[in-house]
Scaffold this motif. Structure first.
Motif, PDB file in Angstrom:
ATOM      1  N   LYS A 707     -29.011  -6.113  18.963  1.00 10.17           N
ATOM      2  CA  LYS A 707     -29.890  -5.521  19.744  1.00 10.17           C
ATOM      3  C   LYS A 707     -30.948  -4.632  19.115  1.00 10.17           C
ATOM      4  N   VAL A 708     -32.522  -5.025  19.244  1.00 11.24           N
ATOM      5  CA  VAL A 708     -33.439  -4.725  19.027  1.00 11.24           C
ATOM      6  C   VAL A 708     -34.098  -3.111  18.713  1.00 11.24           C
ATOM      7  N   SER A 709     -34.617  -3.067  17.150  1.00 15.11           N
ATOM      8  CA  SER A 709     -34.671  -1.911  17.836  1.00 15.11           C
ATOM      9  C   SER A 709     -36.112  -0.704  17.946  1.00 15.11           C
ATOM     10  N   HIS A 710     -35.193   0.039  18.599  1.00 12.86           N
ATOM     11  CA  HIS A 710     -36.259   1.829  19.025  1.00 12.86           C
ATOM     12  C   HIS A 710     -36.923   0.822  20.055  1.00 12.86           C
ATOM     13  N   HIS A 711     -36.034   0.196  21.027  1.00 11.95           N
ATOM     14  CA  HIS A 711     -36.885  -0.483  22.517  1.00 11.95           C
ATOM     15  C   HIS A 711     -38.084  -1.206  21.962  1.00 11.95           C
ATOM     16  N   GLY A 712     -38.210  -2.440  21.108  1.00 13.71           N
ATOM     17  CA  GLY A 712     -39.119  -3.231  20.926  1.00 13.71           C
ATOM     18  C   GLY A 712     -40.929  -2.981  20.202  1.00 13.71           C
ATOM     19  N   SER A 713     -39.989  -1.803  19.509  1.00  8.92           N
ATOM     20  CA  SER A 713     -41.912  -1.103  19.395  1.00  8.92           C
ATOM     21  C   SER A 713     -42.057  -1.736  17.980  1.00  8.92           C
ATOM     22  N   ALA A 714     -43.129  -1.870  17.280  1.00 12.38           N
ATOM     23  CA  ALA A 714     -44.532  -2.957  16.655  1.00 12.38           C
ATOM     24  C   ALA A 714     -43.300  -2.077  15.345  1.00 12.38           C
ATOM     25  N   ASP A 715     -43.227  -2.707  14.646  1.00  7.33           N
ATOM     26  CA  ASP A 715     -42.249  -2.833  13.001  1.00  7.33           C
ATOM     27  C   ASP A 715     -42.678  -4.045  12.242  1.00  7.33           C
TER      28      ASP A 715
END
Length: 782
Positions: A707-715
């Motif tokens: 489950k990708v973190s933080h709605h797919g925000s830049a990381d």
């Protein structure tokens, strides 16, 4: 022989109905106009068919020709109005910076994440103004001219319903300032009257009562606290804070009573009612529902002025024609639909119910209130279930109990508004008196909203069947005996309760021998999913928020619930969930915990793992109150905790240690629960909003599902993290057309480069994953 007699009687009734329609050409003419207004924009090919069929209702050749002409005229008017409404000069400016003055058309309303929205007029057109948490809102006065700086964008999909109100685009504001200017003319005068009314209604009374009084009298619920709004929705009383036919009816009764006391003639009284309605409609916002109510009230008064009894059905048809001619999309407005359905149900049912109750010894006033409330509830319940996926099972008793206080509160408020235009001191006594019935209505909403079943997630078909059965019990002569009516009503209620997966009775039935029948009737609907035979992981489409459902046969774990007022209950019902063994709230942000109170209020829950880390806010208080009310155990989670639900194993990996003084005010994302679920040989990493700066320090191995973190925000640290995780499937839970630009392009590219199959709830809807022969079978429910 009896069959022949029955057929003959049916034919006689049909012929009698046709004769009555032919004797009322104005009714049929208005109905033909409405048909054209409805069909023209939506089914143009049906217009000529209606123009050929409806003339059969005419008694003479001239009437038949007029009926055909009315259908065609309605279609042409609707098409012309839509072209005028849809015409916009803003299209070339979308995507560009804006630095202009805008006119505030309604009071700003709070949304999640500190966002406030309002409708404004930009370059002569209606636009949705959105201001984030960091933008100071300089004034809430309608009619104010604001200096706005920001960017013009397409209208988001989540606000597409605003198109029915003529909104063409969204202005995302970076800065707002009050210029001090106000619009003039008649609209400016109305703005001044409304501003003085709002000032009067909040003078000398506590703010909760003042906000509700403003909603009841002016149909403006912008000042209501979130908790009050929730309680009114759950108890079925939210119509009291929306300008509707009830407001118009009470206003007309008040004006007639005052005019009678002054000894004015009947025609003068009725003329004053028309004037009062004409002033009240724009004062109450001028929306489609209050337009319909105002036109219908004025039509009834005109019928009396003409020396004829009020033709109620013709008044309804006339109101429909006028509102659709003004805006053919008004019929798409949920408030308009609810208002129309309530009026139709009252016209069909209220008189019969009232007379029956009076014959059985109920006082006429109480019988009238019960009949009106019951009829309106039956008429609107199917629409509420269809639009919101819920039905309030306490709506009828709550409305009956609140009814005695509604009229006094509104009358006192309306008198205060009128006197307040001369001076606040004159209105103060009436506002103070109105606070007492308003406080009583608030208490009713509070108590009723806490009753089990107040928010029942009932299938639409069940609601329609139950309401139809109850309506037939009233309308069909053979069903109007007390035994038959009581049996039909009781059966309808039991069926609705039994099939509601979130009701107390439904939960009890699930533990009895009839559970199989209940599951057959409700859980195996064509629109829903059957109970999984093994593991199923579902990334639920709840808009801009997180909600992940993990099921093993009848066991279920829900991690986060999405934003407030999101579709979490509808999504759970679709997944066949009747109870939750474990509810995990990862951290204190509204897009993760906003629906927790609704879930706890609707479904049996075994245990809540609270990752909110001591943060105190509205969502947390609601969740705690519902957990306490339902006696659900709540516990904090720390790294190393292992939770087992049937074959499901959930290991908590983060946060480590207890919260300390240094954590006060820290970013909740950094303290969000990170967990790993293991079942059926499939490992799933649930990261909430914790990004690589947190995850890199954890002992993580290869996983099957991420489950990708933080709605797919830049990381920036994601590519290195993916080398350790090597997920076969990555899921991004994100809302369509969100204001944050999620998911970031770099994040999507990193996931695809790592070889993961990528699913997104904004594009794919809810996505379910099930293991099958060593592979992951993916099914999207867009």
């Amino acid at each position: 022989m009896s069959g022949a007699v029955s057929d003959s009687a049916a034919r006689s009734r049909v012929h009698a109905a046709l004769r009555e329609l032919r004797a009322r050409p104005w009714h049929t003419g208005t109905a033909a106009l409405v048909a054209g207004l409805l069909l023209g924009p939506r089914a143009p090919l049906a217009v000529p068919l209606a123009a050929l069929a409806l003339p059969a209702l005419g008694s003479r050749a001239a009437v038949r020709l007029a009926l055909a002409g009315a259908v065609v005229a309605g279609a042409l008017v609707a098409q012309a109005r839509l072209e005028a409404i849809d015409a916009t000069r803003l299209a070339p400016r979308i995507g560009h910076a804006v630095r202009e003055r805008v006119l505030l058309l309604d009071a700003p309303r709070a949304r999640a994440f500190g966002v406030q929205v309002a409708t404004v007029r930009l370059d002569g057109e209606r636009v949705l103004l959105r201001a984030g948490r960091g933008v100071r809102w300089p004034t809430e006065r309608v009619g104010a001219v604001l200096a706005a700086r920001g960017g013009l964008e397409p209208l988001p999909a989540s606000d597409a319903w605003q198109r029915a109100r003529g909104v063409h685009a969204q202005l995302r504001a970076d800065a707002l300032a009050d210029t001090g200017a106000r619009r003039g003319g008649v609209a400016g005068l109305v703005d001044g009257v409304r501003a003085r009314a709002q000032t009067v209604l909040r003078t000398g009374v506590p703010s909760p009562e003042a906000a509700l009084l403003r909603g009841m009298a002016l149909g403006d619920d912008a000042a209501l606290a979130d908790r009050t709004r929730d309680e009114f929705r759950a108890s079925g009383l939210s119509h009291l804070v929306a300008a509707s036919g009830q407001n118009v009816m009470l206003l007309a009764a008040l004006v007639l009573a005052v005019a009678a006391i002054l000894g004015l003639a009947l025609r003068t009284r009725l003329a004053l009612v028309v004037v009062a309605i004409a002033l009240y409609v724009p004062l109450a916002g001028g929306g489609p529902s209050i337009q319909r109510a105002g036109v219908m009230g004025a039509a009834a008064v005109v019928a009396v002025l003409a020396g004829r009894p009020a033709a109620r059905w013709h008044a309804l048809l006339l109101a429909t024609a006028v509102t659709l001619a003004l805006n053919p999309r008004a019929v798409e407005d949920v408030g308009w639909q609810l208002s129309f359905a309530a009026v139709v149900a009252i016209l069909l049912l209220a008189g019969r119910v009232r007379d029956g109750l009076v014959r059985r010894g109920l006082p006429r006033g109480l019988a009238e209130a019960t009949a009106l409330t019951g009829a309106a509830t039956l008429g609107t319940a199917p629409l509420i279930a269809a639009h919101f996926g819920q039905a309030s099972l306490v709506s009828l008793p709550a409305n009956v109990l609140a009814a005695p206080a509604v009229a006094p509160a509104m009358w006192l408020a309306m008198i205060a508004v009128a006197l307040g235009q001369l001076g606040t001191a004159l209105a103060a006594p009436f506002v103070a008196l109105a606070a007492f019935p308003v406080a009583y209505v608030m208490w009713i909403a509070h108590v009723a909203s806490g009753v089990p079943g107040a928010r029942a997630s009932v299938p639409v078909g069940v609601v329609v069947a139950a309401c139809a059965a109850a309506a037939l019990a009233v309308m069909v002569p053979r069903a109007r005996t007390p035994i038959a009516a009581g049996a039909v009503a009781a059966l309808s209620l039991v069926v609705a309760l039994a099939l509601a997966p979130n009701s107390a009775l439904g939960a009890w039935l699930a533990r009895t021998p009839v559970a199989g029948l209940a599951a057959l009737l409700s859980g195996a609907s064509a629109a829903g999913l059957a109970t999984p035979a093994g593991l199923r992981i579902t990334f639920l489409d709840v808009g801009q928020g997180d909600a992940t459902l993990i099921q093993w046969r009848r066991s279920a774990i829900l991690v986060d619930t999405g934003p407030p007022d999101g579709p979490i209950l509808t999504r759970l019902r679709h997944a066949g969930v009747r109870r939750l063994d474990l509810l995990v709230i990862t951290h204190a942000q509204a897009d993760h915990d906003g629906g927790a109170a609704a879930v706890l209020g609707a479904l049996p829950v075994g245990l809540v793992i609270d990752g909110r880390d001591g943060v105190r806010d509205v969502s947390g208080r609601r969740m705690a109150a519902q957990a306490a009310r339902r006696r659900v155990r709540v516990m904090a989670a720390r790294a190393g905790e292992v939770l087992r639900v049937g074959a499901l194993v959930l290991r908590v990996l983060w946060p480590a240690g207890a919260r300390g003084p240094a954590d006060a005010g820290a970013d909740p994302n950094q303290r969000a629960i990170v967990a790993e679920a293991d079942a059926g040989g499939v490992r799933t990493l649930l990261t909430a909003d914790a990004e690589s700066d947190v995850l890199a320090g954890l002992e993580l191995g290869a996983v099957d599902v991420l489950k990708v973190s933080h709605h797919g925000s830049a990381d920036p640290g994601l590519p290195a993290l993916l080398q350790r995780l090597r997920p076969r499937l990555a899921a991004i839970e994100v809302g369509r057309h969100n204001v944050y630009g999620h998911p970031a392009g770099a994040t999507v590219r990193a996931l695809l480069a790592a070889g993961a199959a990528l699913v997104r709830t904004d594009r794919d809807g809810s996505v379910s994953v099930e293991p099958a022969a060593g592979r992951l079978r993916i099914h999207a429910h867009a």
